[in-house]
Write an enzyme that holds these catalytic residues in place. Sequence first.
Site, PDB file in Angstrom:
ATOM      1  N   LYS A 125      -1.391  11.058  -0.551  1.00 27.04           N
ATOM      2  CA  LYS A 125      -0.357  11.688   0.268  1.00 27.04           C
ATOM      3  C   LYS A 125      -0.410  13.203   0.143  1.00 27.04           C
ATOM      4  O   LYS A 125       0.064  13.925   0.990  1.00 27.04           O
ATOM      5  CB  LYS A 125       1.027  11.190  -0.140  1.00 27.04           C
ATOM      6  CG  LYS A 125       1.317   9.808   0.387  1.00 27.04           C
ATOM      7  CD  LYS A 125       2.731   9.389   0.107  1.00 27.04           C
ATOM      8  CE  LYS A 125       2.933   7.944   0.543  1.00 27.04           C
ATOM      9  NZ  LYS A 125       4.194   7.397   0.093  1.00 27.04           N
ATOM     10  N   ARG A 126      -0.967  13.664  -0.948  1.00 33.17           N
ATOM     11  CA  ARG A 126      -0.991  15.108  -1.160  1.00 33.17           C
ATOM     12  C   ARG A 126      -2.035  15.793  -0.288  1.00 33.17           C
ATOM     13  O   ARG A 126      -1.960  16.967  -0.033  1.00 33.17           O
ATOM     14  CB  ARG A 126      -1.228  15.430  -2.635  1.00 33.17           C
ATOM     15  CG  ARG A 126       0.029  15.306  -3.462  1.00 33.17           C
ATOM     16  CD  ARG A 126      -0.266  15.478  -4.924  1.00 33.17           C
ATOM     17  NE  ARG A 126      -1.185  14.449  -5.398  1.00 33.17           N
ATOM     18  CZ  ARG A 126      -2.234  14.690  -6.167  1.00 33.17           C
ATOM     19  NH1 ARG A 126      -2.513  15.912  -6.534  1.00 33.17           N
ATOM     20  NH2 ARG A 126      -3.011  13.703  -6.570  1.00 33.17           N
TER      21      ARG A 126
END
Length: 484
Positions: free
Chosen positions: A254-255
Amino acid sequence: MVKTRMAPSPTGEFHIGSMRTLLYNYAFAKKNNGKFVLRIEDTDRERYVEGSVERMLDVIRYCGLDWDEGPEVGGPNAPYVQSQRLALYKNYALQLVEQDHAYYCFCTPERLEKMRADQRAQGVAATKYDRTCLSLSSEQVQQNLAGSMPYTIRLKVPKDEVITFTDLILGRVDYPSNDLDDQILLKSDGFPTYHLGVVVDDHLMGITHILRGSEWLASTPKHILLYRMLGWEMPATGHLPNLKEVGANKKMSKRFGDVSVTEFLRDGYLPEALLNFIMLLGWNPGTEKELYSVAEFIRDFTVAKIHSTDLVAFDRERLAWLNGYYIRSLADRELCTRLLAWAQKWQVQFGFDVDLRSEKAVGVIFIVKDRMRTLGDFMLLASYFFTEPQVDKLELAKYSGGNQAAILQAFYQLYTEVGQDAWVVNHLDEISHDFIQKNGLTPKEAFMTLRFAVSGQSATPPIFDVLGLLGKDTVLRRIKSAMT
Ligand code: GLU
């Protein structure tokens, strides 16, 4: 009756993976004449992001989807926000203690941290609670509680058992119970953990089927134990493949990468294109068909066709292609309306004045829309119709081999003589071709110079379409200014 749910946690932006979970559960419910529930799992107070619930609900509705039960619409199992249901979870946690399926733990965070550090130092990769509090006598427990000592309640995982379950997508999965930690069910702040909250609510809300991301697969054995201990039937559950970037061989983090639904919408992806793309992230009808409306997706969706692979590629090129396709399919006027609504919704600044209800805007859309892959592309592709372009003189000279002044002067002369009534695409095309032939110019040098002079860009729609739309006065003015 079939009842599915999507149970997002408001811990950040609404991701593409969450939208897929929503779509699949939504389609499954609709296909089976069932109900779709939206439940907010906001029990992790440390990761709670203010405003994210509101943004999520807004985006779901913006994409034309809705829910039969949940926040704002209510339903027979309201409230649908876990932080408003705390007493309920505590009662079940206490019931589990009473039945010897769970126990109080009074270990301090410092002790637990030290315990984990010691285990890691001994080479234990997956640290586990050492069950210190399981050996407390009931008198000691009562004493601690009477003294208001902070506590958690932990699941008493049975030893030496193989927990088995048949996943709707993956088939049979086995878990040795000895690998499981004595999971905290109720935290010291009185909030349940995800595991207790999800089981209690799925049961009480009558959920029959769960489709969720594979990141939850490791939690499933804990849930199986809870269902058994509480004497409830577990909903049929399936785990969807994780997403990865094209060419990668591990799950997308997600980063990294830009996978928030809001970001894509703000960048000018049409909801129908984005949804169509998401539908195919792990599901395929088994035919060549790849254009799907939500209604068609509901009609064709079956769990049997969900991929049982670990990873599916998130192909941004394909998304852009699909979006371009949907953009081209819209009528010009409709596309103008969509652009206007999009700019208003996301507070997009075009950087130039444009009245998207005007005939001029419709005309511009007609010639640029084939090149648009996102609504945002309109800014770059159409700016010179609405504002004076910056014409880089050095670049201009490149197209004409340094002969730009003479070429532009000649075009200026030619176009000055065209009457306003004759300023139409076909006529301009004809006289311009005649003219370059007579003057021994190549179409490339002549028309690239002209194109760059009137638009400031090297790639535009066909040049005479551009001249026609700009109008005689603007064309002459720009040629003149490029010459000097
Ligand atoms: N609250 C979890 C999430 O954030 C729900 C997982 C599940 O579907 O069980 O996705």
